[in-house]
Structures are given as structure tokens and as C-alpha cells.
Design an enzyme around this catalytic site. Structure first.
Site, PDB file in Angstrom:
ATOM      1  N   CYS B  85      65.141  34.999 -35.321  1.00 28.36           N
ATOM      2  CA  CYS B  85      64.895  33.696 -34.720  1.00 28.36           C
ATOM      3  C   CYS B  85      63.679  33.761 -33.796  1.00 28.36           C
ATOM      4  O   CYS B  85      62.576  33.948 -34.268  1.00 28.36           O
ATOM      5  CB  CYS B  85      66.155  33.194 -34.009  1.00 28.36           C
ATOM      6  SG  CYS B  85      66.113  31.427 -33.656  1.00 28.36           S
ATOM      7  N   HIS B 192      70.727  34.225 -38.090  1.00 30.64           N
ATOM      8  CA  HIS B 192      71.193  35.179 -37.080  1.00 30.64           C
ATOM      9  C   HIS B 192      72.218  36.166 -37.629  1.00 30.64           C
ATOM     10  O   HIS B 192      73.423  35.913 -37.548  1.00 30.64           O
ATOM     11  CB  HIS B 192      71.824  34.421 -35.912  1.00 30.64           C
ATOM     12  CG  HIS B 192      70.833  33.716 -35.057  1.00 30.64           C
ATOM     13  ND1 HIS B 192      70.363  34.231 -33.863  1.00 30.64           N
ATOM     14  CD2 HIS B 192      70.194  32.544 -35.230  1.00 30.64           C
ATOM     15  CE1 HIS B 192      69.487  33.396 -33.334  1.00 30.64           C
ATOM     16  NE2 HIS B 192      69.369  32.359 -34.145  1.00 30.64           N
ATOM     17  N   GLU B 194      73.255  38.813 -36.306  1.00 28.36           N
ATOM     18  CA  GLU B 194      74.103  39.340 -35.225  1.00 28.36           C
ATOM     19  C   GLU B 194      75.272  38.402 -34.917  1.00 28.36           C
ATOM     20  O   GLU B 194      76.200  38.792 -34.207  1.00 28.36           O
ATOM     21  CB  GLU B 194      73.268  39.618 -33.962  1.00 28.36           C
ATOM     22  CG  GLU B 194      72.943  38.410 -33.090  1.00 28.36           C
ATOM     23  CD  GLU B 194      71.822  37.542 -33.654  1.00 28.36           C
ATOM     24  OE1 GLU B 194      71.393  37.761 -34.797  1.00 28.36           O
ATOM     25  OE2 GLU B 194      71.385  36.629 -32.924  1.00 28.36           O
TER      26      GLU B 194
END
Lengths: 80, 217
Positions: B85, B192, B194
Site C-alpha cells: 500500500c 494488504h 498482512e
């Protein structure tokens, strides 16, 4: 100290959603507008001995920092 | 493997990134934007957020921070670097990855779970292979990756496009979601990974990507 104005615009053909939003709002307000492109204006005060040097520094700053040459172009005006 | 997770002023996903690194078997090390000391890490994770308030352009000011000088040298020496991002935006602005991120074509903020198509097998996509679809959340206003058509063709020919959106969610050139450098050790993407490391919250597909920074990119 020499004043320099740098105007950064999207390159021709690069999509500009912000300009598009403004254009739609203007249409809603009843204006007949053929196009709106949004950009950025930077007024710099540069410590330089003459206008030529100030312009060169401003161009370097524009190229390196203020504009991303992949999608933006810029114009420099020196207020000598 | 020790993975440095960078915190810039305005970074907000660094905590999730550190947790994901640990879940994937690494040791997370906090790196501060104002320091050029990478603390002998084996990999670097640039997380999401709004570094320097997204002022000027997303990622444009973070690239001049002291830590980025050290990361550029680390990447040039072959060290694995993952940007997610805002981290992806920083890597593009720094010239470590091709292209640039710009406003979504529809003018709205995206917050959704995206289906991503794996373009080819790589160290950044783990056990997934070409044509597999993975699900990873994304959240961005300026997430449309842009490159000229000629540049995109060159990147495709060189195998640098690793992930594409299954649907056109933001107007990215060629629906590109993630791209790596020519050497393959630097990878960036807008979604994302994560946030997709635990089945409890919907997907573990992100583990493959986070693990890329552990396996050396």
C-alpha cells in the site's frame, strides 16, 4: 531572494478523477463546462544570484520532488 | 530471519506487519524513518499508512527520509524488500519499483476483499502458481498503478507483473496489483497481505506474500 511559481499538471491523457468530480459539480450548478483539469501550484522563494539560476534550481526541484514525470508535467515562472 | 518494519510519521499498518512477520516465523524489528541504521536485518517490510500525511503525492516525501537511503542500498545489494500500500507507493516514488500510484479511477476510496490472480510462481507468491486466485483485503484512495502501455508490455515480457486484480477495482493499468523489480528482490502491491494471515478473519492467503520477505525475495 527570487520568487518562482511552479505549476504541476497531469500529462495529457492521464485520467484526472478530481477534475472530473469538479466538472460534474459545475454541471449540477448549471454551468456549461467542456472540461476541468485539477493541478497544483507551488510558490517558491529561492536564494539565487539571478533569475537564470533561480529558474534552473526551480526546474531541478520540480523534476526531482514536485512532479512525478511519469504522470505529470510542470511550468516554471520566475518573478524577477 | 530478522525483518525490519519501517515506521514513518503517518504509518498505521506497522503493528499488523510486525505481527504478520512473527506469525510467518520471522523476528520483527522496528525501523525508524529518521535513522539510516537497518539494524542488520535480513529483509525490509514497508507497511501501509499515510506517510508524511500523503502530502505532495503518496510516498513522495517518505522517499527522501534517511531510512530510505539505507533501504535503497540494501535493495541494490540484493536484500529482499516488500512494500504494501503506502509502502508500495514509496518504493515507486523512490524508483525502486516501476510505475506510480494515482487516484482510483472512480474517485472513491476502496475498502474490500479483492480477488487477485497470480501471474507466475515466484518467491513472493509461495506455493501459489500461475492462474491461482488469492483473496487479500485492500483499502486505498490512490491505488491505481500507472505505467505507459509500452512500459507495461516490457514489464510483462520480463515477468515483473506478479499479481493482477480479477476485477477492475481501481483503474490500474493492466489491472496490475503487484509488481517486482527486474532482479526480483523488491516487490510491492496495493492489497494488504498482512491483513490476511489468520483464518479467523477470512483469509490466510497473505502468508505466502509476507513469507517472501523471509525467504529472500
Amino acid at each position: 531572494m527570487i520568487g518562482v511559481t511552479v505549476v504541476v499538471r497531469g500529462k495529457d491523457g492521464i485520467l484526472d478523477p478530481q477534475g472530473g468530480s469538479i466538472e460534474r459539480s459545475l454541471t449540477t450548478l448549471g454551468y456549461t463546462v467542456g472540461g476541468v483539469r485539477a493541478g497544483k501550484v507551488f510558490d517558491l522563494v529561492i536564494d539565487a544570484p539571478d533569475a537564470t539560476t533561480a529558474e534552473a534550481t526551480a526546474r531541478e526541484i520540480a523534476e526531482r520532488v514536485l512532479a512525478n514525470p511519469l504522470m505529470e508535467r510542470y511550468d516554471v515562472t520566475v518573478h524577477a | 530471519m530478522r525483518v525490519g518494519v519501517v515506521t514513518f510519521p503517518g504509518t498505521c499498518d506497522d503493528r499488523d506487519a510486525r505481527r504478520a512477520v512473527e506469525l510467518c516465523g520471522g523476528v520483527a524489528v522496528t525501523l525508524w524513518h529518521g535513522s539510516n541504521d537497518l539494524d542488520d536485518v535480513d529483509g525490509v517490510f514497508l507497511p501501509g499508512g499515510f506517510s508524511y500525511g500523503d502530502h505532495l503525492r503518496c510516498g513522495a516525501l517518505a522517499r527522501f527520509s534517511p531510512v530510505m537511503g539505507a533501504i535503497s542500498a540494501f535493495a541494490a545489494a540484493g536484500g529482499p524488500v516488500l512494500g504494501v500500500c503506502n509502502g508500495f507507493q514509496v518504493l515507486c516514488e523512490a524508483g525502486l519499483l516501476p510505475g506510480v500510484l494515482r487516484a482510483n479511477h472512480h474517485g472513491r476510496f476502496n475498502c474490500l476483499e479483492a480477488d487477485l490472480v497470480v501471474e507466475r510462481a515466484s518467491a513472493w507468491t509461495g506455493a501459489f502458481s500461475a492462474g491461482d486466485t488469492i483473496r487479500v483485503p485492500l483499502k486505498h484512495g490512490e491505488g491505481a498503478w500507472y505505467a505507459s502501455d509500452d512500459d507495461l508490455r516490457e514489464l510483462e515480457a520480463a515477468g515483473q507483473v506478479l499479481l493482477r486484480y480479477a476485477d477492475d477495482v481501481n483503474g490500474a493499468t493492466g489491472r496490475v496489483a503487484g509488481v517486482c523489480n527486474a532482479e526480483g528482490n523488491v516487490f510491492g502491491l496495493m492489497p494488504h497481505p498482512e491483513h490476511a494471515v489468520e483464518a479467523l478473519i477470512g483469509s490466510t492467503d497473505g502468508r505466502a506474500i509476507v513469507s517472501g520477505v523471509l525467504s529472500g525475495g
